[in-house]
Design a protein around this motif. Structure first.
Motif, PDB file in Angstrom:
ATOM      1  N   SER A 135      34.427 -38.754 -23.524  1.00 27.08           N
ATOM      2  CA  SER A 135      35.059 -38.617 -22.207  1.00 27.08           C
ATOM      3  C   SER A 135      35.533 -37.201 -21.923  1.00 27.08           C
ATOM      4  O   SER A 135      35.924 -36.894 -20.806  1.00 27.08           O
ATOM      5  N   THR A 219      35.759 -34.326 -12.753  1.00 27.12           N
ATOM      6  CA  THR A 219      35.650 -35.264 -11.632  1.00 27.12           C
ATOM      7  C   THR A 219      36.421 -34.726 -10.439  1.00 27.12           C
ATOM      8  O   THR A 219      37.596 -34.371 -10.558  1.00 27.12           O
ATOM      9  N   PRO A 222      37.098 -39.231  -5.709  1.00 27.07           N
ATOM     10  CA  PRO A 222      37.660 -40.525  -6.125  1.00 27.07           C
ATOM     11  C   PRO A 222      36.610 -41.624  -6.100  1.00 27.07           C
ATOM     12  O   PRO A 222      35.687 -41.604  -5.282  1.00 27.07           O
ATOM     13  N   ALA A 223      36.771 -42.578  -6.997  1.00 25.98           N
ATOM     14  CA  ALA A 223      35.825 -43.683  -7.075  1.00 25.98           C
ATOM     15  C   ALA A 223      36.095 -44.754  -6.028  1.00 25.98           C
ATOM     16  O   ALA A 223      35.242 -45.594  -5.756  1.00 25.98           O
ATOM     17  N   TYR A 227      44.234 -47.188  -3.627  1.00 22.18           N
ATOM     18  CA  TYR A 227      44.791 -47.369  -4.963  1.00 22.18           C
ATOM     19  C   TYR A 227      46.189 -47.967  -4.860  1.00 22.18           C
ATOM     20  O   TYR A 227      46.823 -47.919  -3.802  1.00 22.18           O
ATOM     21  N   ARG A 251      46.179 -49.690 -10.256  1.00 25.09           N
ATOM     22  CA  ARG A 251      45.011 -48.844  -9.982  1.00 25.09           C
ATOM     23  C   ARG A 251      45.522 -47.448  -9.679  1.00 25.09           C
ATOM     24  O   ARG A 251      46.094 -47.212  -8.619  1.00 25.09           O
ATOM     25  N   VAL A 253      45.252 -43.122  -9.681  1.00 25.18           N
ATOM     26  CA  VAL A 253      44.452 -41.894  -9.652  1.00 25.18           C
ATOM     27  C   VAL A 253      45.412 -40.711  -9.730  1.00 25.18           C
ATOM     28  O   VAL A 253      46.460 -40.691  -9.079  1.00 25.18           O
ATOM     29  N   LEU A 294      43.337 -41.585 -19.332  1.00 28.98           N
ATOM     30  CA  LEU A 294      41.955 -42.002 -19.092  1.00 28.98           C
ATOM     31  C   LEU A 294      41.622 -43.275 -19.868  1.00 28.98           C
ATOM     32  O   LEU A 294      40.906 -44.154 -19.368  1.00 28.98           O
ATOM     33  N   ALA A 298      43.105 -44.763 -15.846  1.00 25.35           N
ATOM     34  CA  ALA A 298      43.445 -43.892 -14.721  1.00 25.35           C
ATOM     35  C   ALA A 298      42.279 -42.960 -14.413  1.00 25.35           C
ATOM     36  O   ALA A 298      41.538 -42.560 -15.307  1.00 25.35           O
ATOM     37  N   GLU A 299      42.115 -42.618 -13.150  1.00 21.24           N
ATOM     38  CA  GLU A 299      41.146 -41.596 -12.745  1.00 21.24           C
ATOM     39  C   GLU A 299      41.847 -40.245 -12.683  1.00 21.24           C
ATOM     40  O   GLU A 299      43.039 -40.171 -12.374  1.00 21.24           O
ATOM     41  N   LEU A 300      41.119 -39.188 -12.980  1.00 20.78           N
ATOM     42  CA  LEU A 300      41.659 -37.836 -12.892  1.00 20.78           C
ATOM     43  C   LEU A 300      40.752 -36.996 -12.015  1.00 20.78           C
ATOM     44  O   LEU A 300      39.574 -36.809 -12.321  1.00 20.78           O
ATOM     45  N   LEU A 301      41.290 -36.506 -10.908  1.00 22.35           N
ATOM     46  CA  LEU A 301      40.554 -35.619 -10.006  1.00 22.35           C
ATOM     47  C   LEU A 301      41.078 -34.199 -10.181  1.00 22.35           C
ATOM     48  O   LEU A 301      42.290 -33.968 -10.129  1.00 22.35           O
TER      49      LEU A 301
END
Length: 552
Positions: A135, A219, A222-223, A227, A251, A253, A294, A298-301
């Motif tokens: 990752s 990244t 966002p997916a 959220y 959810r 981010v 991660l 969680a998402e990381l932008l």
């Protein structure tokens, strides 16, 4: 590209065969298993892999080996493959050694022998570590090349961005043969730097931060559109909120404009953070927190700037600089603070060319044998001074007051007093900077007498003040006169709720003047400016978010 390697090392032939057999059975189709019977032969194997340009994902080393034990081996292995995940194989009697390994060489896990059955005791550990290794963007972006000029501010900006986001790269000067060849191949000239060549061979001429992030494995999109929680800012407070939010099923981010870790991530050594008796670098601490967030989902932008916050009923809408938006039930603002700019003449033009704000660790090797000047008297300045003292001939700390005791932790003051090539200059401020291609000299002024003197130097690092980046919240959230976000009891002036507050209850402790929007860490008014308190506020904000969501 060859499959990445998993290295096992144990001097007991039976154990060595067993661990290699079990690892090969599970991972042999995706990884190449390399087996060694001593620390020395294992190091030779790692050196050969390094020369071939191959990758190492995981290292499993026995603790009790003659001549070189497992801890000593892993410490040497880190110099060759610092991104490889590390496991120490120990007996039941060696738990103290395992603890030492975690503190000394940042071992990811220790595993007790025997590990039968491997399906329960070996594979889950290895699965998690290999997933974490996969990752990380640096695991697949090891051949990025950056071509630029030594004293180019745009070149420094690219290098600093990559370094702070833990993306490995090769730095090539434009007037060197290899750098010139890359410029020619890209159809660019020496005036077009910086040039970034990605692992896929794509050339980026003077890329923006957003363009660079998108091409080096970070990244940026966002997916989803909606959220439960959006965290703005990936410093300690933001990382704490992301870890706790995602681990509790929200959810989540996390959005960062520059690089994970914030100011703490730039620290060369944090020695007063709970649980790290030997200290930990800001990069190590924030990388662990990032991987943890991660892992929980969680998402990381990265390289995304939030420029507006809007309220629409129970929805909170965040607008990016490119006009796109992201929506959520709740928001945690953890944007931290930035160092205040020195207003002395000449410094603005030399920023990135000898004048730096914060600890520019990428520049430290270039300071070898030179005079380095640091402005500031708080912990960040002290940590930088200790770090740069390893390279510089002498480090000069400039403080406007009478010394360091008013704003720096005692442990740092003691360290500085024990380092011969660090000198503290009280009642001293920078009056001006001069130079052509880069900084060449500073004019220093005595704050008591006004007398000035000139010193020759190419290096000035500034750590003064704390300014919140909250201009984008003007007319949206209540802030104090310095721009810090007001929360909780600070909003109840005269016992009255803030104007426009729509709910029958008072704001929660970390809640801003907009319900569902919380502030944590340095950006919050009257917060304690410490890493531990920022992490705690991030976690606390998530607890309050649950209360907020349950009441909706």
């Amino acid at each position: 590209m060859a499959n990445p390697a998993i290295l096992t090392v144990d001097d007991d032939p039976a154990v060595s065969r067993a661990v290699a057999r079990d690892i090969r059975r599970r991972y042999g189709d995706r990884y190449r298993v390399v087996r060694a019977d001593s620390g020395a032969t294992a190091l030779d194997a790692l050196k050969e892999l390094k020369l071939r340009g191959e990758r190492v994902a995981l290292i499993l080393a026995d603790y009790r080996m003659p001549e070189m034990n497992g801890i000593q081996f892993l410490e040497s292995a880190m110099d060759l493959f610092p991104l490889a995940r590390r496991v120490l194989l120990t007996a039941y009697a060696d738990t103290e050694a395992a603890i030492d390994a975690i503190n000394l060489v940042d071992v990811d896990h220790y595993l007790l022998k025997p590990w039968n059955p491997p399906e329960e005791k070996l594979y889950p550990v290895c699965d998690g570590l290999l997933d974490a290794w996969l990752s990380t963007p640096e695991a697949v972006a090891s051949d990025i090349r950056v071509v630029g000029h030594r004293w180019s501010a745009p070149s420094f900006k690219v290098r600093d961005f990559l370094a702070r986001n833990l993306v490995p790269y090769r730095w090539l000067l434009a007037d060197e043969p290899e750098g010139a060849q890359l410029l020619t191949a890209a159809g660019a000239s020496a005036q077009d730097v910086p040039l970034v060549v990605t692992t896929e061979g794509k050339s980026l001429v003077r890329p923006s931060v957003e363009e660079l992030a998108a091409h080096v494995g970070l990244t940026t999109t966002p997916a989803a559109d909606f959220y439960d929680l959006v965290v703005v800012g990936a410093g300690p407070a933001g990382l704490g909120a992301a870890v706790y939010g995602a681990s509790e099923g929200l959810r989540t981010v996390l959005i960062e404009q520059r690089a994970t870790g914030g100011q703490a991530g730039q620290s060369s050594r944090i020695e007063n953070y709970l649980g790290f008796p030997d200290g930990v670098s800001g990069a190590q601490l924030t990388d662990r927190a990032r991987r943890q967030a991660l892992r929980f989902g969680a998402e990381l932008l990265t390289a995304r700037e939030v420029v507006a916050l809007e309220s629409g009923g129970t929805t909170r809408l965040l607008r990016f600089g490119d006009g796109s938006t992201i929506a959520a039930h709740t928001v945690v603002l953890a944007t931290g603070v930035s160092y205040r700019r020195l207003e002395a003449p000449g410094l603005a033009e030399l920023t990135g060319r000898g004048v730096f704000y914060g600890s520019a660790s990428t520049e430290a090797p270039s300071c070898k044998g030179e005079e380095v000047y640091i402005v500031g008297g708080a912990n960040s300045a002290g940590q930088a001074a200790v770090y740069f003292s390893r390279y510089a001939r002498r480090v000069h700390i400039l403080v406007r007051g009478e010394g360091l005791t008013q704003s720096m932790s005692n442990y740092l003051i003691q360290q500085i007093e024990g380092i011969e090539n660090i000198e503290v200059h009280p009642f001293t401020e920078v009056a001006a900077g001069e130079g052509g291609e880069h900084l060449e000299r500073l004019t220093l002024r005595d704050a008591r007498t006004g007398e000035t003197r000139t010193v020759e130097t190419s290096w000035l690092f500034v750590f003064i003040g704390a300014e919140p980046r909250t201009e984008w919240l003007d007319q949206v959230l209540a802030r104090d006169e310095k721009g810090f976000v007001l929360t909780g009891p600070d909003l109840l002036r005269g016992g009255k709720r803030p104007a426009g507050w729509p709910l029958p209850r008072d704001p929660y402790h970390l809640e801003s003047s907009m319900p569902g929007v919380f502030a944590a860490g340095d950006v919050r008014a009257d917060s304690v400016k410490r890493v531990a308190s920022a992490v705690g506020e991030g976690a606390m904000a998530v607890s309050l978010i649950h209360r907020y969501l349950e009441a909706q």
